[in-house]
Design an enzyme around this catalytic site. Structure first.
Site, PDB file in Angstrom:
ATOM      1  N   ASP A   7       4.931   3.708  -0.717  1.00  0.00           N
ATOM      2  CA  ASP A   7       6.444   2.254  -0.209  1.00  0.00           C
ATOM      3  C   ASP A   7       6.707   2.535  -0.666  1.00  0.00           C
ATOM      4  OD1 ASP A   7       6.819   0.251   2.023  1.00  0.00           O
ATOM      5  OD2 ASP A   7       6.459  -0.808   0.350  1.00  0.00           O
ATOM      6  N   SER A   8       8.239   2.344   0.004  1.00  0.00           N
ATOM      7  CA  SER A   8       9.354   2.582  -0.184  1.00  0.00           C
ATOM      8  C   SER A   8       9.517   2.136  -1.728  1.00  0.00           C
ATOM      9  CB  SER A   8      10.720   1.839   1.219  1.00  0.00           C
ATOM     10  OG  SER A   8       9.801   0.993   1.291  1.00  0.00           O
ATOM     11  N   CYS A  71       4.024   1.873   4.284  1.00  0.00           N
ATOM     12  CA  CYS A  71       4.850   1.956   5.057  1.00  0.00           C
ATOM     13  C   CYS A  71       5.411   2.275   6.474  1.00  0.00           C
ATOM     14  CB  CYS A  71       6.330   2.880   3.996  1.00  0.00           C
ATOM     15  SG  CYS A  71       7.400   2.136   4.854  1.00  0.00           S
ATOM     16  N   GLU A 153      11.089  -7.909  -1.769  1.00  0.00           N
ATOM     17  CA  GLU A 153      11.783  -7.499  -3.047  1.00  0.00           C
ATOM     18  C   GLU A 153      12.309  -8.146  -3.534  1.00  0.00           C
ATOM     19  OE1 GLU A 153      11.216  -4.038  -3.743  1.00  0.00           O
ATOM     20  OE2 GLU A 153       9.975  -4.127  -1.809  1.00  0.00           O
ATOM     21  N   CYS A 183       6.099  -4.338   9.447  1.00  0.00           N
ATOM     22  CA  CYS A 183       6.700  -3.611   7.913  1.00  0.00           C
ATOM     23  C   CYS A 183       5.395  -4.167   6.359  1.00  0.00           C
ATOM     24  CB  CYS A 183       7.580  -4.178   7.182  1.00  0.00           C
ATOM     25  SG  CYS A 183       8.460  -4.169   6.266  1.00  0.00           S
ATOM     26  N   HIS A 185       6.074  -5.234   3.706  1.00  0.00           N
ATOM     27  CA  HIS A 185       7.044  -6.160   2.879  1.00  0.00           C
ATOM     28  C   HIS A 185       6.645  -7.465   4.074  1.00  0.00           C
ATOM     29  CE1 HIS A 185       8.951  -3.298   1.154  1.00  0.00           C
ATOM     30  NE2 HIS A 185       9.515  -4.228   0.219  1.00  0.00           N
TER      31      HIS A 185
HETATM   32  N1  DGL Z   1       7.955  -1.762   3.810  1.00  0.00           N
HETATM   33  C1  DGL Z   1       8.277  -0.923   4.763  1.00  0.00           C
HETATM   34  C2  DGL Z   1       7.703  -0.825   6.317  1.00  0.00           C
HETATM   35  O1  DGL Z   1       6.991  -0.890   6.130  1.00  0.00           O
HETATM   36  C3  DGL Z   1       9.475  -0.898   4.607  1.00  0.00           C
HETATM   37  C4  DGL Z   1      10.687  -1.419   4.406  1.00  0.00           C
HETATM   38  C5  DGL Z   1      12.217  -0.323   4.314  1.00  0.00           C
HETATM   39  O2  DGL Z   1      11.830   0.229   2.534  1.00  0.00           O
HETATM   40  O3  DGL Z   1      13.311  -0.806   4.501  1.00  0.00           O
HETATM   41  O4  DGL Z   1       8.756  -0.556   7.164  1.00  0.00           O
END
Ligand code: DGL
Length: 264
Positions: A7-8, A71, A153, A183, A185
């Protein structure tokens, strides 16, 4: 060989934890690109470049047989090119899977679907395009929810409530039956989101979808499954040891797994 999860940032740890719970025997390595998060507001080319580097690292340095891109932004912006061009040329016997299509498969039977995601995911239109490939008559309504990534985060809940309300508001007149948390997150906020939405709206959170899909995938792709080692180990890698790494990795991955800093 291991299962790589990328993931990012740290959000994907919520998915990684759920995957590990479903398949505790396998060996996992999680890579969070904490140095370059967020990906959500970056260009198509940049997200592809970052994702390719991460996948390459997991193949070359960590000997992964399969990488899950946990991600949505990278799944929307980079996955197809990685699967169709990068893998056949460089790693023809390895696999890279995303989180977007498995989610779409669960939701496409609904008539009116809402999606929240990063600016990049929403701008790519990947969710509506893929949903309509399965069910042409599904109406899809989207709204970007970018602030939830940096807030997650930071492990911040209270401050996020106002943003969640603002991001969900446009759906109130749309009579949606399902909402995709598009997403990785956002599962951090799923309780809060479920509380704010009307009871009849089903919330689809990827930590509840991806583990089962991966298990099914491996049962069908024995050529990959048989390469995977099963010592029940997990390793966490990050590209920057930010101040929240230790705290969030414990909270979201749930163990005292050591976190290692790497250069990708
Ligand atoms: N968690 C990531 C997603 O599912 C991206 C969050 C990000 O880096 O902007 O899109």
């Amino acid at each position: 060989m291991k299962i790589g999860i990328f993931d990012s940032g740290l959000g994907g740890l919520i998915i990684a934890k759920a995957i590990r719970k479903e398949m505790p025997k396998y060996d996992f390595v999680y890579l969070g690109d904490t140095k370059r998060v967020p990906y959500g507001n970056r260009s198509h080319e940049t997200v592809f470049g970052f994702t390719r580097e991460a996948v390459e690292y997991l193949f070359k340095k960590e000997n992964c047989a399969i990488v899950i891109i946990a991600c949505n932004t990278a799944s929307a912006r980079a996955l197809r090119k990685i699967q169709q061009e990068y893998l056949p040329k460089n790693f023809p016997d390895r696999k890279v899977l995303g989180v977007l299509i498995p989610t779409v498969e669960e939701v496409a039977s609904y008539k009116r679907v809402g999606v929240i995601g990063t600016t990049g995911t929403i701008a790519s239109n990947t969710f509506p395009i893929e949903i309509k490939k399965i069910n042409k008559s599904t109406k899809v309504f989207q709204n970007p929810a970018p602030m939830l990534v940096p807030l997650a985060e930071e492990g911040e809940k209270k401050l996020a409530i106002g943003f969640i309300k603002k991001y969900l508001k446009p759906f109130s007149s749309k009579k949606i039956e399902a909402l995709i948390l598009g997403c990785t997150h956002y599962p951090f906020y799923k309780k809060e989101i479920r509380k704010i939405l009307p009871k009849n709206v089903r919330v689809f959170s990827q930590d509840e979808i991806i583990p089962k899909k991966l298990k099914t995938y491996l049962s069908k792709h024995t050529e990959i499954a048989k390469k995977l080692s099963q010592k029940g180990e997990a390793k966490l890698l990050v590209t920057d040891m930010t101040k929240n790494v230790e705290k969030l990795s414990k909270k979201w991955f749930g163990e005292n797994t050591k976190v290692k800093l790497v250069n990708i």
